[in-house]
Design an enzyme around this catalytic site. Structure first.
Site, short mmCIF file in Angstrom:
data_model
loop_
_atom_site.label_atom_id
_atom_site.label_comp_id
_atom_site.label_asym_id
_atom_site.label_seq_id
_atom_site.Cartn_x
_atom_site.Cartn_y
_atom_site.Cartn_z
N TYR A 126 0.82 -1.21 0.00
CA TYR A 126 0.00 0.00 0.00
C TYR A 126 0.86 1.27 0.00
O TYR A 126 0.33 2.36 0.05
CB TYR A 126 -0.93 0.00 1.22
CG TYR A 126 -2.05 -1.00 1.09
CD1 TYR A 126 -1.78 -2.35 0.97
CD2 TYR A 126 -3.38 -0.60 1.08
CE1 TYR A 126 -2.79 -3.28 0.85
CE2 TYR A 126 -4.40 -1.53 0.97
CZ TYR A 126 -4.10 -2.87 0.85
OH TYR A 126 -5.10 -3.79 0.73
N LYS A 173 4.44 -14.47 4.67
CA LYS A 173 4.82 -15.30 3.52
C LYS A 173 6.34 -15.14 3.35
O LYS A 173 6.85 -14.84 2.26
CB LYS A 173 4.04 -14.84 2.28
CG LYS A 173 4.07 -15.78 1.11
CD LYS A 173 3.17 -16.99 1.26
CE LYS A 173 3.41 -17.96 0.12
NZ LYS A 173 2.71 -19.24 0.25
N ASP A 206 -1.08 -18.76 3.73
CA ASP A 206 -2.00 -19.65 3.01
C ASP A 206 -2.48 -20.77 3.93
O ASP A 206 -3.68 -21.05 4.02
CB ASP A 206 -1.39 -20.17 1.71
CG ASP A 206 0.08 -20.53 1.82
OD1 ASP A 206 0.70 -20.19 2.84
OD2 ASP A 206 0.63 -21.15 0.90
N ASP A 234 -11.66 -9.16 5.95
CA ASP A 234 -12.91 -9.54 5.29
C ASP A 234 -13.16 -11.04 5.43
O ASP A 234 -14.29 -11.48 5.62
CB ASP A 234 -12.87 -9.14 3.81
CG ASP A 234 -13.22 -7.67 3.61
OD1 ASP A 234 -12.88 -6.87 4.49
OD2 ASP A 234 -13.85 -7.32 2.59
#
Ligand code: NAI
Length: 341
Positions: A126, A173, A206, A234
């Site tokens: 971002y 990750k 993941d 979300d």
């Protein structure tokens, strides 16, 4: 003692509807909150401002230190940057807190979710550093700085300790993004050593998503860099009934902005059917913050009253359509006010 002034940004789409419902409930608690209106988003452009994030709005938040914000639409493809990213970066609101809890009367596959996402709000992908290398080839740079990784880890462990939470799980990750996510983990690990009573684990994101949907009760505080925190918020909202029940706060040194996770929902705007609960829950977080940081015990008590009132509404099936009820936005606010003890 600072005053009880709160900057109110109604926002766009369903923003004014859910903001009005929330303000009415908080006003019904008779705390003497002073609302300071400010504009952002398309509403600011419509009112003649040249930016979706007017300087006067930033100044108001700097001055009063606390804001309640409805969702803002970011016009797509018009050269305007996201209001939310702009606000968080301009005011350096580096720590997002998004509690996710099973709600009484809201039936989902899970009945035991009680976790908090702590999201780094200022960097990662971002940072908005994108380049066209050559026609058809672009890059987007993921930024991680030691200082920002450190302060969000400090924030997460401090939050866990103050709220009596037992575990921090850092989602990452780093097996692929060895430097950026590696730095994030390096700092989290150092901070974890300062909090021996809080369990710390590192979870590849993941696999973490799979674990989350299988059994969310195994997580307590979930620490994420910016993009992962956005996505996990979300995903976790979906575990407990959707975006209508997921509040949030963005904290920094200059102040705090309380806002729902959801957006301006243009598909249902102006129809008095949006669920105001997520913003109302953000309002409860705001009241608690006024109690914690400014010593207003009446606000802390009111936070409990409002929470008990909306829980009672949900248990009685008094809710909006997204949660299976039949109340309007206005009707839900009225129902909560009627149940304020
Ligand atoms: P959205 O969250 O606005 O809507 C997604 C879906 O959830 C829609 O079907 C909507 O009707 C429903 N929904 C959202 N909030 C609801 C509520 N309170 N009650 C009932 N249903 C609700 O996400 P979307 O469509 O991706 O974004 C719309 C606009 O909102 C975009 O311009 C986006 O940039 C902006 N946005 C703003 C945010 C903020 O200001 N914090 C956060 C996310 C998006």
């Amino acid at each position: 003692m600072m005053s009880k002034s709160v900057v109110l940004i109604e926002g766009d789409g369903i923003g004014p509807e859910v903001a009005d419902a929330t303000r009415r409930v908080l006003d019904a608690c008779q705390l003497g909150l002073e609302w300071v209106p400010a504009r952002a988003g398309v509403a600011a452009l419509d009112a003649g401002d040249s930016s979706v994030l007017p300087e006067a709005t930033l100044d108001a938040i700097r001055e009063h230190g606390i804001a309640l914000k409805g969702p803002c639409t970011t016009p797509i493809g018009s050269g305007f940057t996201s209001v939310n990213v702009g606000l968080r970066k301009s005011l350096d609101l580096y720590g997002a807190v998004r509690p996710v809890r099973s709600m009484p009367g809201v039936t989902t596959r899970y009945d035991n979710v009680d976790l908090v996402i702590v999201r780094e709000n200022t960097e990662g992908l971002y940072a908005g550093i994108e380049h066209t290398v050559t026609e058809g080839v672009v890059t987007s740079l993921k930024v991680a700085t030691r200082s920002a990784c450190r302060r969000i880890a400090d924030f997460a462990f401090d939050y866990a300790e103050k709220r009596g939470r037992n575990k921090v799980s850092a989602f990452h990750k780093a097996n692929i993004m060895k430097l950026s996510d590696g730095l994030f983990l390096e700092e989290a690990k150092k901070v974890a050593e300062e909090y021996p009573s809080i369990e710390y684990e590192e979870v590849i994101i993941d696999a973490g998503c799979m674990r989350m949907v299988k059994d969310p009760s195994q997580f307590d505080v979930v620490l994420c860099e910016n993009l992962y925190g956005d996505i996990m918020s979300d995903l976790c909202a979906g575990l407990v009934g959707g975006l209508g029940v997921t509040p949030g706060a963005n904290h920094g040194l200059v102040g705090s902005i309380f806002e729902a996770v959801h957006g301006s929902a243009p598909d249902i705007a102006g129809q008095d059917k949006a669920n105001p609960l997520a913003l109302l829950m953000s309002g409860v977080m705001l009241l608690r913050h006024l109690g914690d940081t400014r010593g207003y015990t009446d606000c802390a008590q009111a936070a409990d009253r409002v929470r008990n009132a909306y829980n009672a509404c949900l248990e009685a099936g008094e809710c909006t359509g997204d949660l299976g009820g039949s109340l309007t936005t206005t009707g839900f606010a009225d129902a909560v006010i009627a149940r304020l003890g």
